[in-house]
Scaffold this motif. Structure first.
Motif: not given
Length: 471
Positions: A36, A39, A69, A74
């Motif tokens: 990931k 953010s 995405q 995220g």
């Protein structure tokens, strides 16, 4: 978060710089597959950027296939596409190298003999004599099958007049030969078998035919016959592609036993064998004896492909193939549909070059020169990369295939980028597998374009980087 730290160039759009930085981190495995990403708010705060800049960088990563995405979750890295991105980067580097823009690099990627050994004087004399003898006729289109006297000369010099010269088809190098044979033999969803790893150019051709590709691991004397038999037991196979000597990239040469066993299996299971006779002229180990699979082919199962470009005359795209009589017409039609004719002048020049036996002296010279480089590079690897890589000396050819030891934390893609920054080019193993996530511990180093001074310098740089990775 520290790996995302970036010093921006005020003259370049910041979202482009951020995109390029994250892309590079993905390519060198600093960001793992499915990891990931920070953010948008987190990364914008960390780098003191406007959130729109981060949004645009993430969008570009998604567009280029480096990120995905997930709504409500995220943005995640896509490593598989990162390897695809590496292959594009490698291809771009290779194109720049071939265009002469990277002449200062130490090139361990070369696959053809060096221009330093090109027989310019002999070829110039032959070309002049061909033009004096044949005049304008030397420049017109030739028979689509190839210049008749060249086919006769190949039959005489390489096959002892054991063939019908009409069974010999002149092609524009081995790559075109593979393409022509594939168009003639392979249809959509046909099953074919290749070695694992194998030549990337052949993989590209078979993928373009939309064939189902099965891979069989290579042992030290050829493919794993048990693994091959397991595939044959469950699947109807159309053909098997292999390189008989100093296979690209593994460097393995086939034993006569495995050649004969493969022919028996081909007859038993009704499939054909495409033999790419690659670099068999360059044998340095006296224990290795030459015998093509085609020479054992009593079942007429082998398509034999040979390029003169790699050895005799680099840059002159001429080769030939011999195919089973069952596919003779379709292969010849495939050649006609691919191009009208291979260069008439070069075919005539090659025929005269062979007729005068210039090629024999040229091969002797190449064996002397390349054996020197082979022995030098082998010693450099054994001494300076000891404990950091594993390999088996091939006894011939133009390259070594190395495997990183488990204590080295790099992948060979990461190694490629680090070496490129220091002026050295290698070929990572991912180029030679059907699936992009394989071969990351392997890399190929060739000595065709490097003299001993460059070999020493290049191996020293590789050793420096691997020592650092070992720490």
């Amino acid at each position: 978060m520290d790996k995302y730290r970036l010093i921006f160039n005020e003259e370049v759009n910041k979202y482009i710089q951020l995109y390029a930085h994250i892309k590079h981190l993905i390519e060198i495995n600093q960001i793992e597959d499915e990891e990931k990403l920070p953010s948008i708010r987190e990364l914008a705060d960390f780098l003191h950027l406007n959130k729109v800049t981060v949004i645009n960088a993430y969008k570009k990563l998604q567009m280029e296939g480096y990120a995905n995405q997930k709504i409500g979750s995220g943005t995640y890295a896509k490593k598989k596409d990162a390897i695809r991105g590496f292959k594009k980067s490698y291809s771009a580097t290779f194109k720049r190298l071939n265009s002469g823009k990277l002449n200062d690099m130490i090139d361990f990627t070369g696959e053809t003999t060096s221009a330093d050994f090109f027989p310019v004087a002999d070829l110039k004399a032959v070309l002049n004599d061909v033009l004096d003898r044949d005049g304008a006729e030397a420049l017109i289109y030739q028979d689509a099958l190839g210049y008749e006297r060249l086919r006769e000369r190949i039959n005489e010099k390489f096959w002892g007049n054991s063939l019908d010269y009409d069974d010999i088809l002149i092609v524009s190098g081995a790559q075109q030969g593979i393409d022509i044979v594939s168009k003639a033999l392979i249809n959509v969803n046909d099953n074919i078998i290749v070695e694992k790893p194998t030549y990337s150019g052949a993989l590209s051709v078979f993928k373009s035919r939309k064939a189902n590709i099965f891979e069989v691991p290579i042992e030290n004397d050829g493919v794993d016959l048990d693994a091959l038999k397991a595939i044959l037991k469950k699947n109807k196979i159309k053909c098997f592609y292999f390189m008989s000597y100093f296979q690209n990239p593994s460097t393995v040469s086939y034993s006569d036993y495995k050649k004969q066993e493969l022919l028996k299996l081909a007859e038993e299971h009704d499939f054909f064998i495409i033999e790419d006779d690659y670099l068999s002229e360059l044998i340095y180990d006296s224990d290795i004896k030459y015998s093509s699979m085609k020479s054992f082919d009593r079942y007429d199962r082998v398509v034999y492909i040979k390029s003169f470009s790699k050895i005799f005359l680099p840059g002159i795209r001429i080769g030939y193939l011999i195919c089973p009589k069952e596919y003779k017409d379709s292969v010849q039609n495939s050649k006609v549909n691919t191009d009208i004719s291979t260069s008439s002048l070069m075919q005539r020049a090659l025929e005269m070059y062979m007729e005068r036996d210039y090629w024999i002296e040229h091969i002797k010279l190449l064996n002397i020169k390349y054996k020197e480089r082979y022995e030098f590079m082998k010693k450099e690897i054994e001494v300076k990369l000891s404990g950091k890589i594993d390999f088996s000396p091939p006894g011939g050819g133009l390259h070594f295939y190395l495997r990183l030891s488990e204590k080295i934390s790099l992948t060979t893609i990461e190694l490629f980028y680090k070496l490129r920054e220091r002026g050295v080019l290698i070929t990572p193993g991912v180029m030679f597998y059907k699936h992009s996530n394989q071969g990351e511990r392997y890399f190929k180093v060739g000595f065709s374009q490097t003299d001993c001074d460059k070999i020493e310098k290049g191996i020293d740089i590789i050793a420096d980087i691997l020592i650092e990775a070992e720490r």
